[in-house]
Design a protein around this motif. Structure first.
Motif, PDB file in Angstrom:
ATOM      1  N   ALA A   1      -3.314  11.455  22.362  1.00 60.43           N
ATOM      2  CA  ALA A   1      -2.656  10.806  21.220  1.00 60.43           C
ATOM      3  C   ALA A   1      -3.532  10.898  19.981  1.00 60.43           C
ATOM      4  CB  ALA A   1      -2.378   9.333  21.548  1.00 60.43           C
ATOM      5  N   VAL A   2      -2.902  10.960  18.799  1.00 60.94           N
ATOM      6  CA  VAL A   2      -3.657  10.912  17.549  1.00 60.94           C
ATOM      7  C   VAL A   2      -3.992   9.452  17.249  1.00 60.94           C
ATOM      8  CG1 VAL A   2      -2.602  13.014  16.678  1.00 60.94           C
ATOM      9  CG2 VAL A   2      -1.569  10.815  16.110  1.00 60.94           C
ATOM     10  N   ILE A   3      -4.916   9.251  16.311  1.00 58.26           N
ATOM     11  CA  ILE A   3      -5.444   7.913  16.074  1.00 58.26           C
ATOM     12  C   ILE A   3      -4.362   6.919  15.657  1.00 58.26           C
ATOM     13  CG2 ILE A   3      -6.071   8.434  13.681  1.00 58.26           C
ATOM     14  CD1 ILE A   3      -8.046   6.211  16.138  1.00 58.26           C
ATOM     15  N   SER A   4      -3.399   7.359  14.873  1.00 61.29           N
ATOM     16  CA  SER A   4      -2.359   6.427  14.435  1.00 61.29           C
ATOM     17  C   SER A   4      -1.523   5.947  15.626  1.00 61.29           C
ATOM     18  CB  SER A   4      -1.460   7.089  13.384  1.00 61.29           C
ATOM     19  OG  SER A   4      -0.863   8.270  13.897  1.00 61.29           O
ATOM     20  N   GLU A   5      -1.291   6.824  16.598  1.00 56.38           N
ATOM     21  CA  GLU A   5      -0.534   6.433  17.797  1.00 56.38           C
ATOM     22  C   GLU A   5      -1.356   5.487  18.678  1.00 56.38           C
ATOM     23  OE1 GLU A   5       2.255  10.326  18.636  1.00 56.38           O
ATOM     24  OE2 GLU A   5       0.128  10.473  19.077  1.00 56.38           O
ATOM     25  N   MET A   6      -2.642   5.797  18.820  1.00 55.76           N
ATOM     26  CA  MET A   6      -3.506   4.893  19.593  1.00 55.76           C
ATOM     27  C   MET A   6      -3.469   3.489  19.015  1.00 55.76           C
ATOM     28  SD  MET A   6      -6.992   7.034  20.229  1.00 55.76           S
ATOM     29  CE  MET A   6      -6.976   8.819  20.224  1.00 55.76           C
ATOM     30  N   ASN A   7      -3.522   3.403  17.700  1.00 52.15           N
ATOM     31  CA  ASN A   7      -3.611   2.093  17.058  1.00 52.15           C
ATOM     32  C   ASN A   7      -2.306   1.311  17.121  1.00 52.15           C
ATOM     33  OD1 ASN A   7      -6.306   2.375  16.524  1.00 52.15           O
ATOM     34  ND2 ASN A   7      -6.020   3.110  14.435  1.00 52.15           N
ATOM     35  N   VAL A   8      -1.182   1.999  17.222  1.00 58.27           N
ATOM     36  CA  VAL A   8       0.085   1.290  17.449  1.00 58.27           C
ATOM     37  C   VAL A   8      -0.003   0.512  18.757  1.00 58.27           C
ATOM     38  CG1 VAL A   8       2.523   1.604  18.018  1.00 58.27           C
ATOM     39  CG2 VAL A   8       1.535   2.852  16.092  1.00 58.27           C
ATOM     40  N   VAL A   9      -0.521   1.161  19.787  1.00 62.77           N
ATOM     41  CA  VAL A   9      -0.646   0.505  21.090  1.00 62.77           C
ATOM     42  C   VAL A   9      -1.671  -0.616  21.030  1.00 62.77           C
ATOM     43  CG1 VAL A   9      -1.249   0.862  23.511  1.00 62.77           C
ATOM     44  CG2 VAL A   9       0.055   2.613  22.284  1.00 62.77           C
ATOM     45  N   ARG A  10      -2.818  -0.346  20.437  1.00 64.82           N
ATOM     46  CA  ARG A  10      -3.876  -1.355  20.367  1.00 64.82           C
ATOM     47  C   ARG A  10      -3.403  -2.624  19.659  1.00 64.82           C
ATOM     48  NH1 ARG A  10      -8.220   3.230  18.602  1.00 64.82           N
ATOM     49  NH2 ARG A  10      -9.244   3.566  20.627  1.00 64.82           N
ATOM     50  N   ARG A  11      -2.653  -2.453  18.568  1.00 67.11           N
ATOM     51  CA  ARG A  11      -2.213  -3.626  17.809  1.00 67.11           C
ATOM     52  C   ARG A  11      -1.295  -4.526  18.634  1.00 67.11           C
ATOM     53  NH1 ARG A  11      -2.298  -0.035  13.116  1.00 67.11           N
ATOM     54  NH2 ARG A  11      -0.186   0.631  13.545  1.00 67.11           N
ATOM     55  N   PHE A  12      -0.435  -3.931  19.433  1.00 66.60           N
ATOM     56  CA  PHE A  12       0.485  -4.732  20.241  1.00 66.60           C
ATOM     57  C   PHE A  12      -0.221  -5.490  21.362  1.00 66.60           C
ATOM     58  CE2 PHE A  12       4.020  -2.852  18.089  1.00 66.60           C
ATOM     59  CZ  PHE A  12       5.095  -3.702  18.331  1.00 66.60           C
ATOM     60  N   LEU A  13      -1.370  -4.985  21.789  1.00 66.87           N
ATOM     61  CA  LEU A  13      -2.071  -5.585  22.925  1.00 66.87           C
ATOM     62  C   LEU A  13      -3.248  -6.457  22.505  1.00 66.87           C
ATOM     63  CD1 LEU A  13      -2.084  -2.513  25.355  1.00 66.87           C
ATOM     64  CD2 LEU A  13      -0.525  -4.470  25.373  1.00 66.87           C
ATOM     65  N   SER A  14      -3.417  -6.681  21.204  1.00 68.74           N
ATOM     66  CA  SER A  14      -4.603  -7.377  20.711  1.00 68.74           C
ATOM     67  C   SER A  14      -4.253  -8.673  19.983  1.00 68.74           C
ATOM     68  CB  SER A  14      -5.381  -6.470  19.751  1.00 68.74           C
ATOM     69  OG  SER A  14      -6.458  -7.169  19.153  1.00 68.74           O
ATOM     70  N   ALA A  15      -5.130  -9.669  20.131  1.00 71.08           N
ATOM     71  CA  ALA A  15      -4.977 -10.941  19.427  1.00 71.08           C
ATOM     72  C   ALA A  15      -5.674 -10.947  18.078  1.00 71.08           C
ATOM     73  CB  ALA A  15      -5.532 -12.078  20.287  1.00 71.08           C
ATOM     74  N   VAL A  16      -6.374  -9.854  17.717  1.00 78.48           N
ATOM     75  CA  VAL A  16      -7.087  -9.811  16.429  1.00 78.48           C
ATOM     76  C   VAL A  16      -6.689  -8.621  15.561  1.00 78.48           C
ATOM     77  CG1 VAL A  16      -9.099 -11.137  17.163  1.00 78.48           C
ATOM     78  CG2 VAL A  16      -9.056  -8.661  17.561  1.00 78.48           C
ATOM     79  N   LYS A  17      -5.928  -7.699  16.095  1.00 77.20           N
ATOM     80  CA  LYS A  17      -5.559  -6.506  15.336  1.00 77.20           C
ATOM     81  C   LYS A  17      -4.161  -6.677  14.734  1.00 77.20           C
ATOM     82  CE  LYS A  17      -8.564  -3.409  17.933  1.00 77.20           C
ATOM     83  NZ  LYS A  17      -9.264  -4.381  18.770  1.00 77.20           N
ATOM     84  N   GLY A  18      -3.760  -5.715  13.916  1.00 78.23           N
ATOM     85  CA  GLY A  18      -2.447  -5.786  13.291  1.00 78.23           C
ATOM     86  C   GLY A  18      -2.291  -6.973  12.363  1.00 78.23           C
ATOM     87  N   GLY A  19      -3.381  -7.375  11.685  1.00 75.90           N
ATOM     88  CA  GLY A  19      -3.326  -8.487  10.741  1.00 75.90           C
ATOM     89  C   GLY A  19      -3.566  -9.848  11.346  1.00 75.90           C
TER      90      GLY A  19
END
Length: 446
Positions: free
Chosen positions: A171-189
């Motif tokens: 996956a490219v970095i933007s795709e990785m970060n979509v997943v990370r944001r959904f699974l994180s309590a501190v990411k995605g704002g």
């Protein structure tokens, strides 16, 4: 066949362009030039902040460039800083005077990553007020250095497995970060959401595409635009339910993951974001150095940012050869940045930059292309799981490797590009630089 003297000269020039460009994008200097204080006035970009309006100033710095960013802010604000935390993978240069430093894991999160995120949330919640100014200093690497799972059932082992799958799965970095944001309590704002009443200013050293700051460290203070459908599309595209730990896959399949955080209009008025340094600025510095110091004809390949490592390498070679053909008798220089996609196949040591250079060495040898030098390196000083930042190669690399009994093909198959180049003395080893403006690729020819 011995390498030609011009090839040796080109190799020296290529390394020197990289070295000087890295020095020119010194993070501490960039922050000092971007944030100016005169008494109670703090000017950042087009913002003019009256520090007298705030009883507390909190600084939260996360990422590979967090220490030099925080050091500059300490020098600017001094004892106006009330509280804060700096999270990094390595302390570079002079120790900080005021702000505590925590170490997180990279490229995989560790217990320090969880502790750092928990501490930062506590600091933000304890200081949240209309009379608090928060400076977030964000650079790349925070996706692993700084983490807290969205669900308490997700363990550290799970988080490490998730990151291993994402980094090595194509996956490219933007795709990785979509997943990370959904699974994180501190990411995605969600980090910024811990202090909703405070005035917030985020400063970025970006390791992503310049127009998408929400992906720097997976968007600690800036929500992404990705929807739940986007998340599930990435999960499906890379078969992540079959690769993630069972409890994580079950949580995703249950549909019980919270919706992504969305900022309100009031949030937007209270929060601002400023890009201080990115890959584009780094390439412009390299362009200036190549032109003024070495008389090169330079082209910046702005379209060669992300893509499959082999395809991207071939395109670079074709582009620099065409540039040479168009400027006979001149030294030509092709510059590019970004991050190639380089799935891991073996258990060796290496990274995307060294594999790019190894593939280039094979191709240059096969085509018999002399006087073409290929350098690919991370500006953070770290490439994959190796101690190198990158590597340099030319058409003579494989001959030299054969003399030392080192196989390019076996190294490629085992994802062991570091040991290949290290045996030749062609691995670029800088140590952690305290920067993270993505990768830099420099190709010279004449």
């Amino acid at each position: 066949m011995k390498p030609l003297q011009p090839s040796i000269d080109l190799r020296t020039i290529t390394l020197e362009i990289f070295r000087r460009a890295l020095a020119a994008i010194d993070v501490e200097r960039v922050v000092r030039e971007s944030a100016l204080r005169d008494g109670d006035r703090l000017v950042i970009g087009d913002e003019n902040i009256d520090l007298a309006q705030f009883k507390r100033v909190v600084v939260i710095a996360v990422g590979k460039a967090s220490v030099p960013m925080a050091r500059a802010v300490e020098d600017i604000l001094g004892d106006r800083i009330s509280a804060g935390l700096v999270v990094t993978n390595a302390v570079i240069g002079r120790p900080l005077r005021l702000l505590p430093v925590g170490a997180g894991g990279h490229p995989l999160p560790d217990s320090g990553s969880l502790e750092a995120a928990s501490k930062a949330l506590d600091i933000l919640q304890a200081n949240d007020s209309e009379e608090t100014l928060i400076l977030f200093l964000i650079s790349g690497g925070g996706s692993a250095l700084f983490e807290l799972p969205i669900d308490a059932a997700i363990t550290l082992d799970d988080l490490q497995a998730i990151n291993s799958v994402l980094v090595g799965g194509g996956a490219v970095i933007s795709e990785m970060n979509v997943v990370r944001r959904f699974l994180s309590a501190v990411k995605g704002g969600r980090l910024a959401a811990a202090a909703p009443r405070s005035r917030q200013i985020s400063l970025y050293v970006s390791d992503v595409n310049s127009d998408d700051l929400s992906t720097v460290s997976s968007g600690l203070t800036m929500p992404g635009a990705a929807t739940r459908a986007d998340f599930h599309n990435v999960v499906k595209r890379y078969g992540l339910l079959d690769k993630f730990p069972a409890r994580v896959s079950a949580l995703i399949a249950s549909g019980k993951l919270p919706d992504p955080f969305r900022a309100t209009a009031e949030d937007d008025r209270q929060r601002s974001h400023h890009l201080l340094l990115d890959n584009r600025k780094a390439l412009l510095e390299a362009e200036q150095i190549a032109q003024s110091d070495f008389g090169c004809v330079v082209e910046i390949a702005e379209d060669l940012v992300e893509g499959d490592v082999e395809t991207t390498m071939l395109t670079h070679i074709e582009r620099v050869v065409a540039l040479r053909y168009g400027h006979p008798g001149k030294i030509v220089c092709l510059l590019s940045g970004g991050e190639v996609v380089c799935p891991v196949r073996g258990d060796g040591q290496g990274g995307r930059n060294q594999e790019f250079a190894l593939r280039a060495a094979i191709h240059l040898h096969q085509r018999g292309l002399p006087d073409v030098i290929v350098l690919s390196s991370g500006t953070d000083g770290i490439d994959g799981n190796s101690p190198a930042a990158g590597a340099i190669a030319d058409s003579d690399t494989l001959r030299r490797a054969e003399e030392k009994g080192v196989s390019a093909e076996r190294s490629l198959q085992n994802s062991d590009s570091f040991n290949f180049f290290n045996a030749l003395g062609d691995a670029i080893i800088t140590g952690p630089t305290g920067n993270n403006a993505r990768d830099m690729r420099i190709l010279l020819a004449r």
